[in-house]
Design a protein around this motif. Structure first.
Motif, PDB file in Angstrom:
ATOM      1  N   VAL A  62      25.408   3.973  48.941  1.00 38.50           N
ATOM      2  CA  VAL A  62      24.542   3.142  48.106  1.00 38.50           C
ATOM      3  C   VAL A  62      25.359   2.597  46.939  1.00 38.50           C
ATOM      4  CG1 VAL A  62      22.438   3.104  46.704  1.00 38.50           C
ATOM      5  CG2 VAL A  62      22.603   4.664  48.652  1.00 38.50           C
ATOM      6  N   LEU A  63      25.130   1.334  46.618  1.00 40.21           N
ATOM      7  CA  LEU A  63      25.703   0.735  45.420  1.00 40.21           C
ATOM      8  C   LEU A  63      24.645   0.796  44.328  1.00 40.21           C
ATOM      9  CD1 LEU A  63      28.050  -0.868  44.074  1.00 40.21           C
ATOM     10  CD2 LEU A  63      26.817  -2.942  44.755  1.00 40.21           C
ATOM     11  N   PHE A  64      24.995   1.438  43.215  1.00 42.00           N
ATOM     12  CA  PHE A  64      24.091   1.518  42.079  1.00 42.00           C
ATOM     13  C   PHE A  64      24.616   0.639  40.951  1.00 42.00           C
ATOM     14  CE2 PHE A  64      23.352   5.719  44.051  1.00 42.00           C
ATOM     15  CZ  PHE A  64      21.966   5.680  44.167  1.00 42.00           C
ATOM     16  N   LYS A  65      23.714  -0.137  40.384  1.00 39.06           N
ATOM     17  CA  LYS A  65      23.981  -0.844  39.137  1.00 39.06           C
ATOM     18  C   LYS A  65      23.020  -0.237  38.137  1.00 39.06           C
ATOM     19  CE  LYS A  65      25.618  -5.301  40.751  1.00 39.06           C
ATOM     20  NZ  LYS A  65      25.339  -6.739  40.773  1.00 39.06           N
ATOM     21  N   GLY A  66      23.556   0.513  37.198  1.00 37.77           N
ATOM     22  CA  GLY A  66      22.685   1.286  36.319  1.00 37.77           C
ATOM     23  C   GLY A  66      21.994   2.339  37.157  1.00 37.77           C
TER      24      GLY A  66
END
Length: 186
Positions: A84-88
């Motif tokens: 998963v790519l998390f931004k914040g």
């Protein structure tokens, strides 16, 4: 004739390895909800065991987390995992991590890794590329104990930093170099 037989043998072994890797990918597919939960738990565990990772998270533009990678090989090998790519605190996309290799290797292991994307350039490259091969594109530094001791918010200069965690099993070779990360839709 001997050269032809050697070439055909190598081709057949590469085909078997590719088919095995394909079977691993189909068997490992997870739901988005499970993947989010596993990635969050993996990050929390990483932060507890590695203060440098926790410090980097405060400066990262995005964090790509692969909570479980399965790697196996005997001369020919491969690895696969989903992340998963998390931004914040929000998920911003799903990716798989795939590698294939041949050479002196034997065994099987599972591990996780997180890539802290420190620049908008690195995030943009991940989103726009048709697959990011580690070692090509933005620079990625694999963080070990020695590098971690010298990292601080004032020494961060690379595009991305990778932390490998939760290694289990035994594999006689290890590298993120040549790993391809591609967007998926679970």
């Amino acid at each position: 004739m001997n050269q032809t037989r050697h070439t055909v043998t190598k081709f057949l072994l590469a085909t078997v390895a590719a088919l095995s890797l394909g079977a691993m990918t189909a068997a490992h597919a997870e739901t988005a909800e499970n993947l989010n939960q596993d990635a969050i738990q993996a990050l929390q565990k990483l932060y507890k065991t590695n203060p440098t990772a926790a410090m980097l998270s405060k400066h990262a533009k995005a964090i790509l987390v692969f909570p479980k990678i399965l790697k196996a090989g005997l001369v020919f090998g491969g690895s696969y995992g989903e992340g998963v790519l998390f931004k914040g605190a929000h998920e911003s996309g799903y990716y798989n991590s795939v590698s294939a290799s041949w050479g002196l290797q034997a065994g099987a292991q599972t591990y996780g890794y997180a890539v802290f994307l420190m620049t908008y350039k690195a995030v943009k490259y991940l989103k726009e590329s048709k697959g990011w091969e580690i070692g090509v594109g933005p620079s990625v530094v694999a963080v070990n104990e020695g590098i971690a001791k010298n990292l601080s918010s004032s020494t961060l200069k690379d595009d991305a930093y990778a932390f490998i965690f939760d290694q289990q099993g035994l594999m006689a070779s290890f590298s993120l170099e040549g790993t391809k990360i591609s967007r998926i839709h679970p």
